[in-house]
Structure formats: C-alpha cells, structure tokens
Design an enzyme around this catalytic site. Structure first.
Site, PDB file in Angstrom:
ATOM      1  N   LYS A 110       0.804  -1.226   0.000  1.00  0.00           N
ATOM      2  CA  LYS A 110       0.000   0.000   0.000  1.00  0.00           C
ATOM      3  C   LYS A 110       0.834   1.273   0.000  1.00  0.00           C
ATOM      4  O   LYS A 110       0.422   2.299  -0.530  1.00  0.00           O
ATOM      5  CB  LYS A 110      -0.959   0.000   1.186  1.00  0.00           C
ATOM      6  CG  LYS A 110      -2.112  -0.978   1.008  1.00  0.00           C
ATOM      7  CD  LYS A 110      -3.269  -0.634   1.926  1.00  0.00           C
ATOM      8  CE  LYS A 110      -4.486  -1.477   1.607  1.00  0.00           C
ATOM      9  NZ  LYS A 110      -4.300  -2.913   1.967  1.00  0.00           N
ATOM     10  N   GLU A 132      -9.571   7.243   3.896  1.00  0.00           N
ATOM     11  CA  GLU A 132     -10.505   6.339   4.563  1.00  0.00           C
ATOM     12  C   GLU A 132      -9.721   5.072   4.854  1.00  0.00           C
ATOM     13  O   GLU A 132      -8.752   4.772   4.175  1.00  0.00           O
ATOM     14  CB  GLU A 132     -11.687   6.036   3.639  1.00  0.00           C
ATOM     15  CG  GLU A 132     -11.468   4.887   2.639  1.00  0.00           C
ATOM     16  CD  GLU A 132     -10.381   5.151   1.595  1.00  0.00           C
ATOM     17  OE1 GLU A 132     -10.095   6.333   1.309  1.00  0.00           O
ATOM     18  OE2 GLU A 132      -9.807   4.166   1.083  1.00  0.00           O
ATOM     19  N   SER A 398       1.474  -9.845  -1.226  1.00  0.00           N
ATOM     20  CA  SER A 398       1.152  -8.428  -1.006  1.00  0.00           C
ATOM     21  C   SER A 398       1.529  -7.894   0.360  1.00  0.00           C
ATOM     22  O   SER A 398       1.797  -6.706   0.509  1.00  0.00           O
ATOM     23  CB  SER A 398      -0.345  -8.209  -1.243  1.00  0.00           C
ATOM     24  OG  SER A 398      -1.114  -9.065  -0.419  1.00  0.00           O
TER      25      SER A 398
HETATM   26  C1  LIG Z   1      -5.152  -3.908   1.596  1.00  0.00           C
HETATM   27  C2  LIG Z   1      -4.474  -5.171   1.283  1.00  0.00           C
HETATM   28  C3  LIG Z   1      -4.889  -5.979   0.201  1.00  0.00           C
HETATM   29  C4  LIG Z   1      -6.096  -5.680  -0.641  1.00  0.00           C
HETATM   30  O1  LIG Z   1      -6.057  -4.478  -1.328  1.00  0.00           O
HETATM   31  P1  LIG Z   1      -5.828  -4.416  -2.911  1.00  0.00           P
HETATM   32  O2  LIG Z   1      -6.134  -3.005  -3.244  1.00  0.00           O
HETATM   33  O3  LIG Z   1      -6.764  -5.388  -3.540  1.00  0.00           O
HETATM   34  O4  LIG Z   1      -4.421  -4.782  -3.156  1.00  0.00           O
HETATM   35  C5  LIG Z   1      -4.165  -7.123  -0.089  1.00  0.00           C
HETATM   36  N1  LIG Z   1      -3.097  -7.491   0.660  1.00  0.00           N
HETATM   37  C6  LIG Z   1      -2.669  -6.753   1.713  1.00  0.00           C
HETATM   38  C7  LIG Z   1      -1.498  -7.215   2.477  1.00  0.00           C
HETATM   39  C8  LIG Z   1      -3.353  -5.574   2.063  1.00  0.00           C
HETATM   40  O5  LIG Z   1      -2.926  -4.868   3.112  1.00  0.00           O
END
Ligand SMILES: *Cc1c(COP(=O)(O)O)cnc(C)c1O
Length: 414
Positions: A110, A132, A398
């Site tokens: 993020k 948000e 992610s």
């Molecule tokens: C917020 C988050 C997501 C989901 O958000 P996307 O906008 O779909 O990427 C996925 N993995 C992690 C670790 C997150 O913090």
C-alpha cells in the site's frame, strides 16, 4: 549493481507513457470497456477535475519520477526481492516465485501508492491529507507518508472497525494522524468513505484525498494502478535476470479493491501469453451468504464513484461483504478488474477462509514466511491452476502476516 542502476534510472518504460493506448488502458473518459467513469456529486467535481487534468503530467514529470523512485528505494526498500520459493515449488510441481511486497516499509504494497500520492499532493499545493481506512492498513500507510512530509493527516475509520483494529488505530496516532470515527450505518469502510468524501467537499482548496486502492472515480483507479505498476516493472527485470525471459506463464494476486493485483498485472496486460489470475475471497463459501467473491456474485452497478461489478441485492442495495481477511472484505472490485473479468483477460478464482488459512500456514512451514491472510488467498489458488513442471508462476505476496497474528492464533491448526 547493474540491476540497481536500471531500477534507479528516471527513464519511463514505454508501456507507462500516458499516450500509449491498449485494450486494457483507461480511455480519456475514465473507462475500461464498460466499467469506470466518474459518478460523483456535483460538489466534488472541482476536486476530481483538478486531479484529472494534472495527474499524468505530474506523475511523468522528471522531477516527480526522481523523487518517487528515490523514496521507493531509500524509504520503502525497493526493489523488493523476487524470490524462487524452492520448497513450495517442489510441493506444487512448478517454478514458484514470490514477489516480496511483504518486505516493504509498513508491511505491504500500500505504501507504493501513498508515497506517490503524497508527492502529487505537494505538487498540487495541498496542505492537508484525508483518507478512509477499513482494517487500518491504508490508514497507517497514509499516516506514515504524512509524517514523512510533515503534512496534517485525518483518517476516517468506521467506529466498529476502530474497535476491531485497535493496534492500527494506535499506530496512526503514534504517527501523528487524527483518526475520526464514522458513526453512521454499519460503522465500517463504506461509512468511513462517505465521511471522507463529505470532508473533501467541504475542504476542496487545501486538501487531497488519498484513496487506497484502484477504486473511486476516474482518475483514481488509473492513478493508483500506475503508482503500483512499479511491482510488475521490477518483476520483468528480475525475471529476465533469473530465467532469461521477462515473461512468466502466470501472475497470481489477491483482489480486495485490486491495487496489488493491478500493480502485478500492469506490465503484462498486453502480453497474452501471460495468464493473469485474480483471487477473491470466498469467505465461508461462494454461496454461503458470507463472502466477498465479487465476480462470482456481483452485478454491474455504481460503487464509490465508478461503474463496476459489486455485490448487491435485487433492488441495488450493497451487500455487506465477509472475509476472514480484512483487506479483501470489500463488496466491489476496481473497474480495471471488472473489465479484465468481462473480457476474460484474467481468470478469477474464489478462495475460502479455510483454504487461505491452510495455504498461509503451509508457506510458513515450507519457506519460513508468514504471509498476510490476503496474500495467503493468492497462494491457495495455486492448487487450482493445474500447473506443469515447466511453468513459471509469480505470486504477488502483497503483505506480511504480523498484523494477522491474532487471527492465526484463533484459527489454530498449525
Ligand atoms: C489492503 C491489502 C490488500 C487488498 O487491497 P488491494 O487493493 O486489492 O491490493 C491485499 N493485501 C494486503 C497485504 C493488504 O494490506
């Protein structure tokens, strides 16, 4: 060294040049196929229009690129490694590479977006930032870059979510942000989004609204995708170095709103040989009434300013989503993903809580990496892909699992 030099240059890759148009690029009205656009109250028009007119020029100015890339390198810790997970590969019978977004500062992808948007806000002479947040991850990433730049930060968060996600509320406060509870409706993410929008309408001159995923009115989905595209820009170079080809057979990522997936797919959208796999949260099962499997259950409609696919009742009320992972607990997907689904460019796979938790624990035991439960959904989908021994699969990891420790403990089974 050679790779480091390539990464740090301010040269703009061809496929990110604003005028480059492809079937999967946004058009000038903000549409991907039939999805996207800008459905906003008239009062918000000046703010969104100011962004629309300026974002590409700012994003691709040499000055922005230099500062953005320097911060990604020295502050975020990029390039993140592309790691050949040997034991996982052996278990699954294909070459599995993990793109280690879990190693980014603040623990997830993020921050790639918030670093970019804070630099954009400065160039638009905005002095205050609003955001948000649902589970608090985007709130923390926003509070982080506001502290970095000395800008005032207000994060709207559902009162119910503040109760559930106390550590992230405290993190934001330690970082100097003000966290404002949204007390209407179900007191969750959608209510926080409404409050943030209202705030922006009332403070158009000095405030920038940092949206946390590839959602919202045009130009947000395109802007956030371009800021996350650094992920696939790096994958191409790293894969070339490791395998002799920039192209894997598959790229796999989880989808909440879709920003990490958009970043991982971006430089492969126009490479038809690369299979794009988007993984959504099926919660307790697609037809259980407790899921966030948007493409499986959703219909076209307008959510948070854009035409997309969303989970809704027959009379168009948004259905409350459910997933064990807070980051995937969203009733829609960004318009780019709706288009990738409708055009069949990407395959969408639903993964249950149970399959995700198992895959997360399996990664911990085979590779020594405890993934975010969001990322564990992407890992769980691998067993659905009928992989061949010669396949080269990149999974976008992610985020890291630290924030999910309590959920792992409650789940048990390790
Ligand atoms: C917020 C988050 C997501 C989901 O958000 P996307 O906008 O779909 O990427 C996925 N993995 C992690 C670790 C997150 O913090």
């Amino acid at each position: 060294m050679r790779r480091g030099q390539q990464m740090n240059q301010t040269h703009i890759p061809m496929s990110t040049v604003p005028t480059h148009s492809t079937p999967f690029a946004v058009n000038e009205r903000g549409y991907y196929g039939q999805f996207g656009g800008s459905f906003i109250p008239e009062m918000l028009y000046p703010n969104v229009e100011e962004l629309r007119q300026n974002y590409l020029e700012i994003l691709y100015s040499p000055d922005f690129q230099e500062q953005y890339r320097q911060l990604l390198r020295d502050y975020v810790g990029r390039p993140t490694p592309l790691y050949l997970a040997s034991r996982l590969s052996e278990a699954l019978g294909a070459h599995i590479y993990l793109k280690r977004e879990d190693l980014c500062h603040t623990g997830a992808h993020k921050v790639n977006n918030t670093v970019g948007q804070i630099l954009l806000a400065q160039r638009l002479n905005k002095k205050k930032i609003i955001a948000e947040t649902g589970a608090g991850q985007h709130g923390v990433a926003t509070a982080t870059v506001c502290a970095l730049m000395g800008l005032e930060c207000i994060v709207y968060m559902g009162a119910h979510d503040m109760e559930r996600q106390k550590p992230n509320v405290e993190r934001m406060k330690i970082l100097g942000a003000e966290v404002r509870p949204a007390t209407s409706g179900s007191q969750t993410l959608k209510d926080a989004t409404n409050e943030a929008m209202r705030h922006w309408i009332n403070n158009p001159q000095d405030t920038h609204y940092i949206i946390g995923s590839v959602v919202g009115p045009h130009p947000y989905p395109d802007m956030v995708a371009r800021l996350q595209a650094i992920i696939s820009e790096e994958i191409r170079l790293q894969l070339l170095e490791k395998t002799g080809s920039e192209l894997p057979t598959h790229v796999v990522a989880c989808v909440g709103g879709g920003s990490n997936a958009a970043g991982a797919f971006y430089h492969y959208l126009d490479e038809p040989s690369v299979k794009l796999v988007a993984v959504e949260a099926a919660g307790k099962g697609v037809s259980s009434g407790q899921s966030a499997a948007t493409t499986a259950l959703g219909k076209p409609g307008v959510l948070h300013g854009s035409q997309t696919l969303l989970m809704q009742t027959d009379d168009g009320q948004v259905v409350e989503p459910y997933s064990i992972s807070a980051g995937l607990d969203y009733p829609g997907i960004g318009p780019l993903h709706a288009h990738l689904y409708a055009s069949k460019r990407a395959q969408f796979i639903p993964v249950t809580d149970e399959a995700a938790m198992k895959a997360g624990i399996h990664l911990a035991k085979t590779e020594g990496i405890i993934p975010a439960i969001e990322s564990a959904h992407a890992l769980a989908a691998l067993s659905e892909l009928k992989l061949q021994p010669q396949d080269v699969v990149v999974v976008n990891l992610s985020g890291r699992g630290d924030k999910d420790l309590e959920t792992y403990i409650r789940w048990g089974g390790y």
